[in-house]
Design an enzyme around this catalytic site. Structure first.
Site, PDB file in Angstrom:
ATOM      1  N   GLN A 136      89.306  24.053 -48.298  1.00  0.00           N
ATOM      2  CA  GLN A 136      88.873  23.385 -47.061  1.00  0.00           C
ATOM      3  C   GLN A 136      89.987  22.948 -46.114  1.00  0.00           C
ATOM      4  OE1 GLN A 136      86.345  19.493 -45.536  1.00  0.00           O
ATOM      5  NE2 GLN A 136      86.238  19.965 -47.681  1.00  0.00           N
ATOM      6  N   ASP A 166      97.029  42.087 -52.261  1.00  0.00           N
ATOM      7  CA  ASP A 166      97.584  41.478 -53.466  1.00  0.00           C
ATOM      8  C   ASP A 166      99.040  41.137 -53.135  1.00  0.00           C
ATOM      9  OD1 ASP A 166      98.778  40.816 -55.829  1.00  0.00           O
ATOM     10  OD2 ASP A 166      97.952  42.479 -56.987  1.00  0.00           O
ATOM     11  N   LYS A 193     101.304  39.934 -54.729  1.00  0.00           N
ATOM     12  CA  LYS A 193     102.332  40.104 -55.762  1.00  0.00           C
ATOM     13  C   LYS A 193     102.617  41.582 -56.046  1.00  0.00           C
ATOM     14  CE  LYS A 193     101.374  35.602 -57.668  1.00  0.00           C
ATOM     15  NZ  LYS A 193     100.402  34.872 -58.450  1.00  0.00           N
ATOM     16  N   ASN A 203      97.957  26.586 -47.869  1.00  0.00           N
ATOM     17  CA  ASN A 203      97.722  25.342 -48.631  1.00  0.00           C
ATOM     18  C   ASN A 203      97.581  25.671 -50.121  1.00  0.00           C
ATOM     19  OD1 ASN A 203      95.049  26.454 -48.027  1.00  0.00           O
ATOM     20  ND2 ASN A 203      94.216  24.587 -48.912  1.00  0.00           N
ATOM     21  N   PHE A 204      98.506  26.508 -50.596  1.00  0.00           N
ATOM     22  CA  PHE A 204      98.554  26.799 -52.030  1.00  0.00           C
ATOM     23  C   PHE A 204      99.077  25.575 -52.775  1.00  0.00           C
ATOM     24  CE2 PHE A 204      99.287  31.306 -50.540  1.00  0.00           C
ATOM     25  CZ  PHE A 204      98.051  31.761 -50.943  1.00  0.00           C
ATOM     26  N   ARG A 251     106.664  31.483 -55.351  1.00  0.00           N
ATOM     27  CA  ARG A 251     106.497  32.441 -56.460  1.00  0.00           C
ATOM     28  C   ARG A 251     106.070  33.820 -55.946  1.00  0.00           C
ATOM     29  NH1 ARG A 251     104.647  27.755 -59.121  1.00  0.00           N
ATOM     30  NH2 ARG A 251     102.443  28.204 -58.716  1.00  0.00           N
ATOM     31  N   VAL A 291      95.963  18.883 -55.574  1.00  0.00           N
ATOM     32  CA  VAL A 291      95.140  17.788 -55.041  1.00  0.00           C
ATOM     33  C   VAL A 291      93.881  18.322 -54.369  1.00  0.00           C
ATOM     34  CG1 VAL A 291      95.094  16.013 -53.222  1.00  0.00           C
ATOM     35  CG2 VAL A 291      97.038  16.145 -54.759  1.00  0.00           C
ATOM     36  N   GLU A 325      90.150  16.854 -52.249  1.00  0.00           N
ATOM     37  CA  GLU A 325      89.698  15.809 -51.324  1.00  0.00           C
ATOM     38  C   GLU A 325      89.705  14.386 -51.893  1.00  0.00           C
ATOM     39  OE1 GLU A 325      88.463  15.828 -48.004  1.00  0.00           O
ATOM     40  OE2 GLU A 325      88.322  13.681 -48.321  1.00  0.00           O
ATOM     41  N   GLY A 333      87.638  -4.184 -36.874  1.00  0.00           N
ATOM     42  CA  GLY A 333      88.469  -4.956 -35.957  1.00  0.00           C
ATOM     43  C   GLY A 333      87.960  -6.377 -35.774  1.00  0.00           C
ATOM     44  N   GLY A 334      88.221  -6.916 -34.614  1.00  0.00           N
ATOM     45  CA  GLY A 334      87.828  -8.307 -34.347  1.00  0.00           C
ATOM     46  C   GLY A 334      86.419  -8.432 -33.792  1.00  0.00           C
ATOM     47  N   GLN A 335      85.625  -7.379 -33.909  1.00  0.00           N
ATOM     48  CA  GLN A 335      84.234  -7.433 -33.418  1.00  0.00           C
ATOM     49  C   GLN A 335      83.318  -7.344 -34.623  1.00  0.00           C
ATOM     50  OE1 GLN A 335      86.878  -6.691 -30.914  1.00  0.00           O
ATOM     51  NE2 GLN A 335      86.372  -4.679 -31.621  1.00  0.00           N
TER      52      GLN A 335
HETATM   53  N1  CAO Z   1      97.354  37.830 -54.052  1.00  0.00           N
HETATM   54  C1  CAO Z   1      97.858  37.501 -55.268  1.00  0.00           C
HETATM   55  N2  CAO Z   1      97.852  36.231 -55.727  1.00  0.00           N
HETATM   56  C2  CAO Z   1      97.309  35.291 -54.944  1.00  0.00           C
HETATM   57  C3  CAO Z   1      96.768  35.573 -53.672  1.00  0.00           C
HETATM   58  C4  CAO Z   1      96.812  36.921 -53.232  1.00  0.00           C
HETATM   59  N3  CAO Z   1      96.328  37.282 -52.046  1.00  0.00           N
HETATM   60  N4  CAO Z   1      96.306  34.420 -53.138  1.00  0.00           N
HETATM   61  C5  CAO Z   1      96.530  33.461 -54.035  1.00  0.00           C
HETATM   62  N5  CAO Z   1      97.133  33.971 -55.119  1.00  0.00           N
HETATM   63  C6  CAO Z   1      97.582  33.264 -56.319  1.00  0.00           C
HETATM   64  C7  CAO Z   1      98.701  32.298 -56.066  1.00  0.00           C
HETATM   65  O1  CAO Z   1      99.920  32.966 -55.910  1.00  0.00           O
HETATM   66  C8  CAO Z   1      98.633  31.444 -57.322  1.00  0.00           C
HETATM   67  O2  CAO Z   1      99.291  32.093 -58.372  1.00  0.00           O
HETATM   68  P1  CAO Z   1     100.461  31.440 -59.279  1.00  0.00           P
HETATM   69  O3  CAO Z   1     100.109  30.000 -59.491  1.00  0.00           O
HETATM   70  O4  CAO Z   1     100.375  32.255 -60.505  1.00  0.00           O
HETATM   71  O5  CAO Z   1     101.727  31.604 -58.567  1.00  0.00           O
HETATM   72  C9  CAO Z   1      97.150  31.466 -57.650  1.00  0.00           C
HETATM   73  O6  CAO Z   1      96.565  32.448 -56.817  1.00  0.00           O
HETATM   74  C10 CAO Z   1      96.407  30.162 -57.474  1.00  0.00           C
HETATM   75  O7  CAO Z   1      96.781  29.482 -56.302  1.00  0.00           O
HETATM   76  P2  CAO Z   1      96.604  27.903 -56.245  1.00  0.00           P
HETATM   77  O8  CAO Z   1      97.370  27.288 -57.370  1.00  0.00           O
HETATM   78  O9  CAO Z   1      96.943  27.437 -54.882  1.00  0.00           O
HETATM   79  O10 CAO Z   1      95.032  27.751 -56.454  1.00  0.00           O
HETATM   80  P3  CAO Z   1      94.232  26.801 -57.460  1.00  0.00           P
HETATM   81  O11 CAO Z   1      92.833  27.233 -57.334  1.00  0.00           O
HETATM   82  O12 CAO Z   1      94.791  26.783 -58.827  1.00  0.00           O
HETATM   83  O13 CAO Z   1      94.427  25.337 -56.836  1.00  0.00           O
HETATM   84  C11 CAO Z   1      94.297  23.698 -55.069  1.00  0.00           C
HETATM   85  C12 CAO Z   1      93.687  24.952 -55.709  1.00  0.00           C
HETATM   86  C13 CAO Z   1      93.531  23.426 -53.808  1.00  0.00           C
HETATM   87  C14 CAO Z   1      94.168  22.514 -56.030  1.00  0.00           C
HETATM   88  C15 CAO Z   1      95.784  23.965 -54.760  1.00  0.00           C
HETATM   89  O14 CAO Z   1      95.884  25.129 -54.007  1.00  0.00           O
HETATM   90  C16 CAO Z   1      96.459  22.825 -54.008  1.00  0.00           C
HETATM   91  O15 CAO Z   1      96.785  21.784 -54.568  1.00  0.00           O
HETATM   92  N6  CAO Z   1      96.699  23.032 -52.711  1.00  0.00           N
HETATM   93  C17 CAO Z   1      97.395  22.068 -51.885  1.00  0.00           C
HETATM   94  C18 CAO Z   1      96.532  20.908 -51.531  1.00  0.00           C
HETATM   95  C19 CAO Z   1      95.263  21.311 -50.845  1.00  0.00           C
HETATM   96  O16 CAO Z   1      95.241  21.984 -49.849  1.00  0.00           O
HETATM   97  N7  CAO Z   1      94.161  20.812 -51.369  1.00  0.00           N
HETATM   98  C20 CAO Z   1      92.895  20.908 -50.649  1.00  0.00           C
HETATM   99  C21 CAO Z   1      91.962  21.753 -51.326  1.00  0.00           C
HETATM  100  S1  CAO Z   1      90.402  21.619 -50.543  1.00  0.00           S
HETATM  101  O17 CAO Z   1      89.654  20.400 -51.366  1.00  0.00           O
END
Ligand code: CAO
Length: 504
Positions: free
Chosen positions: A95, A151, A153, A174-175, A182, A215, A217, A325-327
């Protein structure tokens, strides 16, 4: 009520009743389209007259002494979109990031969403309500974007990404912390490939003890000061339904990006933009940090707790529905509250309209009674005051109360349910609530762009299907020849790995 209205009129000191404004269901009379059109006409007029008259000195100065182009003669809304020409490499998911890139897309940026082959943004398949179709979770956060599957990677995937980095202005991601590195996409690497690129990130926390944590929401709401200050004093900390951690941080990031784009006009180079969700939530809770510091000077007199004689601790307490606030304000029951969970109104006892409040609720004596006449005298008696006001609001529906109170400029607001908001005609007219058609799920409602620009009008377009634009991005944006496209595709970098045959 007729009686209260009469008494409000009769008292010469009471503020004059304003002509009745129809506020039932908050229906607006003029649409923003109309407003925008008239703004456009006025602007065209002024553009014409600007041709004949010499610009005033102040106008010349405001226009950078001629450093900027002359105002276009085209009518407002017909001179392209605000961010036209800006291309975004959108590596966002869930999100927070998608909220940001959706805003940029609404302002006209070409947002290219890079998704993992076969899966895509995980939200495509979360909270699914129509089998086989992208979820509302995904569709409502990814309008006006294009989708390419890569992909990241895979060596050939990396090749495509490198070309995207060269051709885009901003990379938004926002990974989880470290994931982009990586993939080999460190800041140093990206900056070398394209020194103009802005790299914008949402993370849960900024540098510090929690910087490596993932993290969501509610974690942000809890760590950013929202939960400790939301709810009732004697109850659990609460999270709010407004997604201040995700969407709130996405909004912050969008501002950071356009600011960095603006600076790039001068410096010619990109920069990193970081918004930590904890910081974003704390920014939105700024008034509670204000109250934290005010505690040193004594009790927070506008909190109900003060009137209840309950001592304050050493941290800003939860204040229920007290006004920030103050209201002083509260949520009060309206007619039908016994059966309707949203038959309530927020009522603010703003000092300048106190006399009118007394008349409306039928307590004219409170206008001169020293226990009620001044804001300071009222603070220890808020419970008594709001109980009395509620006696009145309980006799009206929330819309009737809104209608009456607004005649006297008394600030208030009905508690609107999502159903009421979805059906609200005025929100449909302004494009804040929009119906969108989607090839696999059909028609659905979404929230349109809440930021209205008179010269960059938002058209909400459906979210892309997974990889829908892969071919056109490879050829039109990146200029790959058919041979290269075939090579990249055959490598498997753009498609989901074949499912392994189950052993017989
Ligand atoms: N091709 C290949 N790999 C991909 C890819 C693609 N197109 N897109 C994503 N990936 C891989 C990433 O490289 C990652 O791999 P590694 O950890 O092995 O390097 C993997 O997918 C998972 O990515 P992630 O760790 O960001 O995703 P998650 O589901 O485990 O975590 C979240 C989700 C939201 C907790 C985490 O991304 C995060 O903390 N983001 C920052 C804070 C944030 O934006 N939070 C709001 C989320 S909305 O509530």
């Amino acid at each position: 009520m007729a009686k209260s209205k009469k008494s409000a009129k009769a008292k010469s000191k009471a503020p004059a009743k304003k002509p009745v404004r129809k506020v039932v269901k908050l229906a607006a009379k003029s649409t923003s389209k109309n407003t925008i059109k008239s703004a456009g006409k006025a602007a065209s007029k002024s553009a014409k007259s600007a041709k004949s008259a010499k610009p005033a000195k102040s106008a010349k100065k405001a226009n950078g002494n001629g450093a900027y182009p002359k105002p276009v003669a085209k009518p407002f809304g017909e001179a392209g979109k605000a961010l036209e020409g800006v291309r975004i490499l959108d590596f966002t998911h869930v999100q927070s990031g998608p909220t940001c890139t959706q805003l940029l897309a609404w302002f006209g940026a070409d947002v290219i969403k890079v998704e993992r082959p076969g899966v895509g943004d995980i939200t495509r398949g979360q909270l699914v309500d129509v089998k086989g179709a992208d979820s509302l979770y995904f569709t409502m956060l990814n309008h006006n974007k294009r989708s390419i599957t890569i992909d990241s990677k895979h060596p050939q995937g990396k090749r495509v990404l490198d070309e995207l980095i060269k051709k885009c202005d901003v990379l938004v991601e926002n990974f989880a912390p470290g994931a982009l590195d990586r993939m080999g996409l460190t800041w140093d690497y990206i900056h070398k490939v394209n020194p103009r690129m802005i790299v914008a990130s949402v993370k849960g926390f900024g540098p510090g003890p929690y910087e490596d944590c993932k993290v969501y929401e509610n974690v942000a709401q809890c760590t950013g000061g929202s939960a400790s200050t939301t709810g009732f004093r004697d109850g659990l900390p609460l999270v709010t339904g407004a997604q201040i951690g995700d969407s709130g941080t996405g909004l912050h990031l969008a501002l950071g990006i356009v600011t960095a784009l603006f600076q790039r006009n001068r410096t010619g180079r990109g920069q990193r933009v970081l918004c930590a969700m904890q910081d974003g939530v704390l920014n939105l809770c700024r008034v509670k940090l204000r109250d934290q510091q005010r505690l040193k000077a004594g009790p927070l007199t506008e909190y109900s707790q003060y009137g209840e004689g309950i001592p304050f601790g050493d941290a800003t307490p939860r204040a229920g529905n007290d006004s920030g606030g103050g209201q002083p304000g509260r949520i009060l029951k309206c007619k039908g509250w016994e059966d309707d969970p949203n038959a309530y109104i927020y009522f603010i006892t703003q000092a300048p309209v106190w006399q009118a409040i007394c008349d409306v609720i039928g307590e004219p004596g409170w206008k001169t009674d020293p226990d009620f006449a001044t804001p300071k005298a009222r603070l220890p008696r808020l419970n008594q005051i709001f109980e009395r006001i509620e006696e009145w609001t309980k006799t009206k529906t929330k819309f009737e109360a809104m209608d009456i109170l607004n005649q006297y400029d008394i600030p208030c607001g009905p508690i609107l349910s999502m159903k009421e908001l979805a059906e609200d005609e005025s929100l449909r007219k302004t494009g804040t609530v929009v119906e969108v058609d989607h090839p696999t799920r059909g028609k659905y409602l979404t929230v349109g762009n809440p930021i209205k620009l008179s010269d960059s009008i938002t058209e909400v377009k459906r979210s892309p299907l997974l990889g829908e634009h892969t071919d056109e991005i490879l050829t039109d944006v990146l200029g790959f020849k058919a041979k290269d496209v075939a090579e990249i595709k055959n490598s498997g970098a753009l498609s989901a790995p074949e499912k392994e045959e189950k052993a017989a």
